[in-house]
Design a protein around this motif. Sequence first.
Motif, PDB file in Angstrom:
ATOM      1  N   UNK A 216      -5.107   6.332  -9.992  1.00  0.00           N
ATOM      2  CA  UNK A 216      -5.824   6.901  -8.684  1.00  0.00           C
ATOM      3  C   UNK A 216      -6.727   8.204  -9.053  1.00  0.00           C
ATOM      4  N   UNK A 217      -7.655   8.711  -8.108  1.00  0.00           N
ATOM      5  CA  UNK A 217      -8.490   9.880  -8.478  1.00  0.00           C
ATOM      6  C   UNK A 217      -8.014  10.957  -7.001  1.00  0.00           C
TER       7      UNK A 217
ATOM      8  N   UNK B 156       2.034   9.292   0.429  1.00  0.00           N
ATOM      9  CA  UNK B 156       2.190   8.395  -0.788  1.00  0.00           C
ATOM     10  C   UNK B 156       0.906   7.574  -1.116  1.00  0.00           C
ATOM     11  N   UNK B 157       0.183   7.841  -2.065  1.00  0.00           N
ATOM     12  CA  UNK B 157      -1.155   7.269  -2.322  1.00  0.00           C
ATOM     13  C   UNK B 157      -0.938   5.883  -2.973  1.00  0.00           C
ATOM     14  N   UNK B 158      -1.443   4.725  -2.566  1.00  0.00           N
ATOM     15  CA  UNK B 158      -1.225   3.406  -3.178  1.00  0.00           C
ATOM     16  C   UNK B 158      -2.141   3.299  -4.390  1.00  0.00           C
ATOM     17  N   UNK B 159      -1.843   2.295  -5.441  1.00  0.00           N
ATOM     18  CA  UNK B 159      -2.544   2.344  -6.629  1.00  0.00           C
ATOM     19  C   UNK B 159      -3.968   2.078  -6.439  1.00  0.00           C
ATOM     20  N   UNK B 160      -4.887   2.944  -7.082  1.00  0.00           N
ATOM     21  CA  UNK B 160      -6.216   2.628  -6.969  1.00  0.00           C
ATOM     22  C   UNK B 160      -6.951   3.556  -5.811  1.00  0.00           C
TER      23      UNK B 160
ATOM     24  N   UNK C 183      -8.988   6.265  -4.281  1.00  0.00           N
ATOM     25  CA  UNK C 183      -9.932   7.383  -4.825  1.00  0.00           C
ATOM     26  C   UNK C 183     -10.452   7.986  -3.751  1.00  0.00           C
ATOM     27  N   UNK C 184     -10.450   9.322  -4.043  1.00  0.00           N
ATOM     28  CA  UNK C 184     -10.983  10.483  -3.258  1.00  0.00           C
ATOM     29  C   UNK C 184     -12.420  10.775  -3.569  1.00  0.00           C
TER      30      UNK C 184
ATOM     31  N   UNK D 251      -7.678   2.204  -1.622  1.00  0.00           N
ATOM     32  CA  UNK D 251      -8.335   2.828  -0.424  1.00  0.00           C
ATOM     33  C   UNK D 251      -9.199   3.908  -0.873  1.00  0.00           C
ATOM     34  N   UNK D 252     -10.557   3.895  -0.600  1.00  0.00           N
ATOM     35  CA  UNK D 252     -11.548   5.009  -0.942  1.00  0.00           C
ATOM     36  C   UNK D 252     -11.404   6.132   0.554  1.00  0.00           C
ATOM     37  N   UNK D 253     -11.321   7.202   0.004  1.00  0.00           N
ATOM     38  CA  UNK D 253     -11.512   8.334   0.753  1.00  0.00           C
ATOM     39  C   UNK D 253     -12.757   9.048   0.918  1.00  0.00           C
TER      40      UNK D 253
END
Length: 395
Positions: A312-313, A324-328, A330-331, A371-373
């Motif tokens: 993740x980024x 909790x951020x799931x795998x992958x 990206x912010x 997820x892309x934020x």
Amino acid sequence: MQTVVLAAGQGTRMRPLTERRPKPMLPVADRPLVGHTVTSAVDAGASSIVLVVGYEAEDVRSYFGDTVDGVDITYAVQEEQRGTADAVRTAANHLDEGPFVVLNGDALYDDPSLASLYETDAAVGSYRVDDPTNYGVLTTDGAGTVTGVVEKPADPPSDLINTGAYVFPAEAQTWLDVGESERGELELTDVLERTCGEYAVESVPFDRWLDVGRPWELLEANEWKLGELERDIRGDVADGADLRGNVVVEEGATVEPGVVIEGPTLIRTGATVGPNAYIRGATLVGEGAKVGHAVEIKNSILMEGATVGHLSYVGDSILGRDVNFGAGTKVANLRHDGGDVKLTVKGERISTGRRKLGVIVGDGTKTGINVSLNAGVVLSTDARIPPGEVVTRDR
Ligand code: TTP
């Protein structure tokens, strides 16, 4: 000098980060925001401290207890947030008959300037800004004596703004019963105005000052205080990790092989980083937080127990407690047009003045994988974002 620290605010502009804790207890480097104000006050010469608490008061009380570095702390409870003069009036029966200092518990003050303030008999801390129109602006007589304060003037009389740090003469304790202002609050600036009429009130210039009201200002507060860290490695750091510059790894924290950290960065106790993670910029990895394999974190705050597990980024962002951020996940932290990132604060879309800003995430929120934020998105407390979503609006 006896000191009143105002910490009863709800911090509505800081939501969702303040839904479960008062703004003064938000983390700034190694302590809560108001912890810096209190330590600075003690170092500057506070003889006793009255903390005015209200919203989620117990959090503040249990953090400080009865003393800080040998200085007594007492608590005054302001049941309803009716304004800063009302807050000081709540504290008045804890004060002796002498002069007193008042400090906002949600502002950072530089230590030498605060020490100068404590040397005076009557003063207000001032700070020079380019655009004072959104602040309380001080009027002076030209010789440095303050004559009054004007709130948010369209045509500012000076470029000196009110920092919310004051020295009041003892007599001001009898002037705290002010009337309601136009915005319906009991304002300490009315007490300041009266003091200016009867005493010579000095303007004490602050070299550095930061009012922490909105989420990106919490990032700025961390940039300031993490920037003052000195390298200190006490935790368990693997041989293959590369810690550059001012990195602090507290006892009980773990840094695995393959990790690169470019300070200033603070890894708090119980946190784990890696293997193979990259942390840069002013970053706080809170107690028990986890930064996992192939994760990059830049200039961000991960509060206690927040987890960014793998691939993740996260850039220029604030992750609340137990996020909790799931795998992958990206912010995005930069707009394509390079313009300042906007954020919605109390329903109003406003420019943050920052080219780089990622996301603000309330406590307990979870994202699914991939997820892309988008830049400037705010996720509420306990939100659930399904896998694969592209989030461009607040949720
Ligand atoms: P504000 O920043 O004006 O108020 P707030 O902290 O509640 O934030 P928001 O506007 O986002 O809801 O307050 C300045 C300081 O004064 C801050 O340290 C909180 C404190 N305060 C009190 O203690 N009691 C009060 O009644 C008010 C209005 C403020």
